[in-house]
Design a protein around this motif. Structure first.
Motif, PDB file in Angstrom:
ATOM      1  N   ASN A   1      12.188 -41.974 -50.730  1.00  0.00           N
ATOM      2  CA  ASN A   1      13.360 -42.830 -50.617  1.00  0.00           C
ATOM      3  C   ASN A   1      13.913 -42.720 -49.189  1.00  0.00           C
ATOM      4  OD1 ASN A   1      14.925 -40.418 -50.526  1.00  0.00           O
ATOM      5  ND2 ASN A   1      15.201 -40.446 -52.736  1.00  0.00           N
ATOM      6  N   GLU A   2      14.856 -43.589 -48.852  1.00  0.00           N
ATOM      7  CA  GLU A   2      15.311 -43.650 -47.459  1.00  0.00           C
ATOM      8  C   GLU A   2      16.001 -42.359 -47.005  1.00  0.00           C
ATOM      9  OE1 GLU A   2      14.494 -45.800 -45.094  1.00  0.00           O
ATOM     10  OE2 GLU A   2      13.188 -46.571 -46.674  1.00  0.00           O
ATOM     11  N   ALA A   3      16.659 -41.678 -47.924  1.00  0.00           N
ATOM     12  CA  ALA A   3      17.267 -40.396 -47.551  1.00  0.00           C
ATOM     13  C   ALA A   3      16.183 -39.385 -47.179  1.00  0.00           C
ATOM     14  CB  ALA A   3      18.119 -39.860 -48.706  1.00  0.00           C
ATOM     15  N   GLY A   4      15.108 -39.374 -47.944  1.00  0.00           N
ATOM     16  CA  GLY A   4      14.008 -38.473 -47.650  1.00  0.00           C
ATOM     17  C   GLY A   4      13.315 -38.820 -46.346  1.00  0.00           C
ATOM     18  N   MET A   5      13.092 -40.117 -46.113  1.00  0.00           N
ATOM     19  CA  MET A   5      12.427 -40.526 -44.881  1.00  0.00           C
ATOM     20  C   MET A   5      13.309 -40.259 -43.666  1.00  0.00           C
ATOM     21  SD  MET A   5       9.486 -41.250 -45.927  1.00  0.00           S
ATOM     22  CE  MET A   5       8.906 -41.549 -44.253  1.00  0.00           C
ATOM     23  N   ALA A   6      14.617 -40.306 -43.851  1.00  0.00           N
ATOM     24  CA  ALA A   6      15.514 -39.965 -42.741  1.00  0.00           C
ATOM     25  C   ALA A   6      15.328 -38.505 -42.341  1.00  0.00           C
ATOM     26  CB  ALA A   6      16.962 -40.236 -43.135  1.00  0.00           C
ATOM     27  N   GLN A   7      15.111 -37.627 -43.320  1.00  0.00           N
ATOM     28  CA  GLN A   7      14.844 -36.220 -43.017  1.00  0.00           C
ATOM     29  C   GLN A   7      13.514 -36.056 -42.289  1.00  0.00           C
ATOM     30  OE1 GLN A   7      15.938 -34.764 -47.300  1.00  0.00           O
ATOM     31  NE2 GLN A   7      15.914 -32.977 -45.968  1.00  0.00           N
ATOM     32  N   VAL A   8      12.505 -36.805 -42.734  1.00  0.00           N
ATOM     33  CA  VAL A   8      11.206 -36.762 -42.072  1.00  0.00           C
ATOM     34  C   VAL A   8      11.348 -37.176 -40.615  1.00  0.00           C
ATOM     35  CG1 VAL A   8       8.920 -37.843 -41.977  1.00  0.00           C
ATOM     36  CG2 VAL A   8       9.875 -37.124 -44.182  1.00  0.00           C
ATOM     37  N   GLU A   9      12.045 -38.276 -40.380  1.00  0.00           N
ATOM     38  CA  GLU A   9      12.188 -38.807 -39.032  1.00  0.00           C
ATOM     39  C   GLU A   9      13.090 -37.933 -38.162  1.00  0.00           C
ATOM     40  OE1 GLU A   9      13.495 -42.712 -40.019  1.00  0.00           O
ATOM     41  OE2 GLU A   9      11.491 -43.361 -40.674  1.00  0.00           O
ATOM     42  N   LYS A  10      14.007 -37.212 -38.779  1.00  0.00           N
ATOM     43  CA  LYS A  10      14.852 -36.289 -38.025  1.00  0.00           C
ATOM     44  C   LYS A  10      14.026 -35.142 -37.449  1.00  0.00           C
ATOM     45  CE  LYS A  10      19.046 -33.471 -38.398  1.00  0.00           C
ATOM     46  NZ  LYS A  10      20.148 -33.011 -39.310  1.00  0.00           N
ATOM     47  N   LEU A  11      12.978 -34.727 -38.181  1.00  0.00           N
ATOM     48  CA  LEU A  11      12.113 -33.658 -37.682  1.00  0.00           C
ATOM     49  C   LEU A  11      11.327 -34.120 -36.465  1.00  0.00           C
ATOM     50  CD1 LEU A  11      11.139 -30.744 -38.252  1.00  0.00           C
ATOM     51  CD2 LEU A  11       9.300 -31.740 -39.627  1.00  0.00           C
ATOM     52  N   GLY A  12      11.019 -35.399 -36.381  1.00  0.00           N
ATOM     53  CA  GLY A  12      10.295 -35.934 -35.234  1.00  0.00           C
ATOM     54  C   GLY A  12       9.649 -37.263 -35.565  1.00  0.00           C
ATOM     55  N   GLU A  13       9.155 -37.938 -34.542  1.00  0.00           N
ATOM     56  CA  GLU A  13       8.477 -39.221 -34.739  1.00  0.00           C
ATOM     57  C   GLU A  13       7.081 -38.986 -35.302  1.00  0.00           C
ATOM     58  OE1 GLU A  13       6.896 -43.076 -32.143  1.00  0.00           O
ATOM     59  OE2 GLU A  13       7.932 -41.407 -31.152  1.00  0.00           O
ATOM     60  N   PRO A  14       6.740 -39.620 -36.419  1.00  0.00           N
ATOM     61  CA  PRO A  14       5.385 -39.463 -36.966  1.00  0.00           C
ATOM     62  C   PRO A  14       4.334 -39.941 -35.972  1.00  0.00           C
ATOM     63  CG  PRO A  14       6.860 -40.348 -38.641  1.00  0.00           C
ATOM     64  CD  PRO A  14       7.615 -40.390 -37.341  1.00  0.00           C
ATOM     65  N   ALA A  15       3.525 -39.004 -35.498  1.00  0.00           N
ATOM     66  CA  ALA A  15       2.506 -39.325 -34.500  1.00  0.00           C
ATOM     67  C   ALA A  15       1.105 -39.325 -35.100  1.00  0.00           C
ATOM     68  CB  ALA A  15       2.572 -38.327 -33.344  1.00  0.00           C
ATOM     69  N   PHE A  16       0.903 -38.584 -36.202  1.00  0.00           N
ATOM     70  CA  PHE A  16      -0.392 -38.510 -36.849  1.00  0.00           C
ATOM     71  C   PHE A  16      -0.207 -38.629 -38.360  1.00  0.00           C
ATOM     72  CE2 PHE A  16      -0.967 -36.216 -32.881  1.00  0.00           C
ATOM     73  CZ  PHE A  16      -2.155 -36.750 -32.399  1.00  0.00           C
ATOM     74  N   LEU A  17      -0.998 -39.483 -38.986  1.00  0.00           N
ATOM     75  CA  LEU A  17      -1.055 -39.585 -40.438  1.00  0.00           C
ATOM     76  C   LEU A  17      -2.390 -38.981 -40.850  1.00  0.00           C
ATOM     77  CD1 LEU A  17       0.197 -43.274 -40.870  1.00  0.00           C
ATOM     78  CD2 LEU A  17       1.560 -41.164 -40.872  1.00  0.00           C
ATOM     79  N   ILE A  18      -2.344 -37.787 -41.431  1.00  0.00           N
ATOM     80  CA  ILE A  18      -3.566 -37.065 -41.764  1.00  0.00           C
ATOM     81  C   ILE A  18      -3.913 -37.332 -43.228  1.00  0.00           C
ATOM     82  CG2 ILE A  18      -4.646 -34.791 -41.906  1.00  0.00           C
ATOM     83  CD1 ILE A  18      -2.735 -33.925 -39.652  1.00  0.00           C
ATOM     84  N   VAL A  19      -5.037 -37.998 -43.428  1.00  0.00           N
ATOM     85  CA  VAL A  19      -5.520 -38.340 -44.766  1.00  0.00           C
ATOM     86  C   VAL A  19      -6.652 -37.355 -45.066  1.00  0.00           C
ATOM     87  CG1 VAL A  19      -6.383 -40.178 -46.249  1.00  0.00           C
ATOM     88  CG2 VAL A  19      -4.958 -40.745 -44.262  1.00  0.00           C
ATOM     89  N   PRO A  20      -6.388 -36.312 -45.849  1.00  0.00           N
ATOM     90  CA  PRO A  20      -7.348 -35.201 -45.939  1.00  0.00           C
ATOM     91  C   PRO A  20      -8.666 -35.527 -46.621  1.00  0.00           C
ATOM     92  CG  PRO A  20      -5.477 -34.850 -47.406  1.00  0.00           C
ATOM     93  CD  PRO A  20      -5.133 -36.014 -46.550  1.00  0.00           C
ATOM     94  N   ASN A  21      -8.709 -36.565 -47.434  1.00  0.00           N
ATOM     95  CA  ASN A  21      -9.979 -37.114 -47.920  1.00  0.00           C
ATOM     96  C   ASN A  21      -9.719 -38.534 -48.414  1.00  0.00           C
ATOM     97  OD1 ASN A  21      -9.205 -37.135 -50.692  1.00  0.00           O
ATOM     98  ND2 ASN A  21     -10.058 -35.107 -51.057  1.00  0.00           N
ATOM     99  N   GLY A  22     -10.778 -39.224 -48.799  1.00  0.00           N
ATOM    100  CA  GLY A  22     -10.634 -40.623 -49.183  1.00  0.00           C
ATOM    101  C   GLY A  22      -9.770 -40.852 -50.400  1.00  0.00           C
ATOM    102  N   GLY A  23      -9.597 -39.842 -51.229  1.00  0.00           N
ATOM    103  CA  GLY A  23      -8.756 -39.977 -52.405  1.00  0.00           C
ATOM    104  C   GLY A  23      -7.273 -39.974 -52.113  1.00  0.00           C
ATOM    105  N   HIS A  24      -6.894 -39.639 -50.900  1.00  0.00           N
ATOM    106  CA  HIS A  24      -5.472 -39.550 -50.546  1.00  0.00           C
ATOM    107  C   HIS A  24      -5.030 -40.691 -49.636  1.00  0.00           C
ATOM    108  CE1 HIS A  24      -4.256 -35.422 -52.042  1.00  0.00           C
ATOM    109  NE2 HIS A  24      -5.515 -35.537 -52.410  1.00  0.00           N
ATOM    110  N   ARG A  25      -5.652 -41.837 -49.798  1.00  0.00           N
ATOM    111  CA  ARG A  25      -5.349 -43.018 -48.978  1.00  0.00           C
ATOM    112  C   ARG A  25      -4.425 -43.995 -49.693  1.00  0.00           C
ATOM    113  NH1 ARG A  25     -10.832 -46.518 -50.214  1.00  0.00           N
ATOM    114  NH2 ARG A  25     -10.889 -45.853 -52.388  1.00  0.00           N
ATOM    115  N   LEU A  26      -3.942 -43.641 -50.887  1.00  0.00           N
ATOM    116  CA  LEU A  26      -3.200 -44.570 -51.741  1.00  0.00           C
ATOM    117  C   LEU A  26      -2.074 -45.275 -50.995  1.00  0.00           C
ATOM    118  CD1 LEU A  26      -2.691 -45.685 -54.638  1.00  0.00           C
ATOM    119  CD2 LEU A  26      -1.176 -43.715 -54.994  1.00  0.00           C
ATOM    120  N   ASP A  27      -1.297 -44.531 -50.210  1.00  0.00           N
ATOM    121  CA  ASP A  27      -0.118 -45.089 -49.542  1.00  0.00           C
ATOM    122  C   ASP A  27      -0.280 -45.181 -48.030  1.00  0.00           C
ATOM    123  OD1 ASP A  27       1.884 -45.444 -51.761  1.00  0.00           O
ATOM    124  OD2 ASP A  27       1.380 -43.337 -52.069  1.00  0.00           O
ATOM    125  N   LEU A  28      -1.510 -45.089 -47.552  1.00  0.00           N
ATOM    126  CA  LEU A  28      -1.723 -45.122 -46.107  1.00  0.00           C
ATOM    127  C   LEU A  28      -1.330 -46.459 -45.497  1.00  0.00           C
ATOM    128  CD1 LEU A  28      -2.782 -43.873 -43.510  1.00  0.00           C
ATOM    129  CD2 LEU A  28      -5.073 -44.647 -44.159  1.00  0.00           C
TER     130      LEU A  28
END
Length: 239
Positions: free
Chosen positions: A60-87
């Motif tokens: 939710n937006e409150a959660g994403m605000a916390q993510v963005e407060k930690l820093g700008e997302p520079a890498f989206l790490i998809v650890p295997n093909g099964g974890h691409r659902l929301d990429l």
């Protein structure tokens, strides 16, 4: 495999938790027939106001605000093909972020979004690894936090789901072996572990890291002081 999400879709999830300075983690739930199965996202500060997101999950937006407060997302790490659902929606939201996956999972991940790379320079605090003996389809990550402790982040190879929600999740837990105690999953043994000896050696090598304080799996509870467990899991692969 569920249909890949095209748009930002917030499924049930908990609250972001700071497990160490510069490391946030949160557990989401994947709805399934007669239950919900847990999945975890971990966000790591890598310096210069940037973060790496391991196994992205829309919050939710409150959660994403916390993510963005930690820093700008520079890498989206998809650890295997099964974890691409929301990429796909994640990359729409953060188009400058580089998508990273294991070499053997690149083709599957590209079905969700492009371009995809198999290497990444995460600075001095974090490194990604392709699991040994697993046909190069599964990633893990090691992070040195700001207090000097080391965190190991794994994906589907180790499960620790103690309390699945609903009979459907319990059936999946039994069939795929993601718990109820920390273990090498049945899914990993069945689908991608091809050289048990090589993987066991890698687990033992990780257990020797003197500053290792926790293991964060993609499915299940965080494991504190995991060195003895890593050695036990390595032994189990050799039986």
């Amino acid at each position: 495999m569920a249909k890949l999400h095209d748009e930002w879709q917030v499924l049930p999830h908990g609250t972001l938790r700071e497990v160490a300075p510069g490391i946030l983690t949160v557990v989401g739930q994947i709805p399934m027939p007669l239950g919900k199965f847990p999945r975890r996202m971990t966000v790591v500060a890598i310096g210069d106001g940037r973060t790496a997101i391991f196994s992205p999950i829309p919050l939710n937006e409150a959660g994403m605000a916390q993510v963005e407060k930690l820093g700008e997302p520079a890498f989206l790490i998809v650890p295997n093909g099964g974890h691409r659902l929301d990429l796909r929606p994640f990359h729409k939201r953060y188009p400058k972020a580089k998508i990273v996956t294991a070499p053997g999972s690149k083709e599957k991940v590209e079905e969700a979004a492009k371009p995809v790379q198999t290497r990444a320079n995460l600075g001095d605090r974090a490194r990604i690894f392709t699991l040994a003996g697993c046909e190069e389809i599964e990633l893990a990550m090691i992070v040195l936090d700001e207090s000097g402790g080391t965190t190991l982040i794994t994906n589907d190879v180790i499960g620790n789901v103690a309390h699945p929600k609903g009979i459907g999740a319990k059936i999946m837990l039994r069939l795929m072996g993601f718990g109820p105690k920390p273990r090498i999953t049945v899914a990993a043994k069945r689908f991608f572990i091809k050289d048990k000896r090589s993987l066991a050696a890698q687990l033992r090598e990780w257990s020797k890291i003197e500053s290792l304080v926790r293991l964060i799996p993609s499915h299940g509870d965080i494991i504190d002081r995991p060195a003895p467990l890593l050695n036990r899991l390595a032994d189990s692969l050799m039986k």
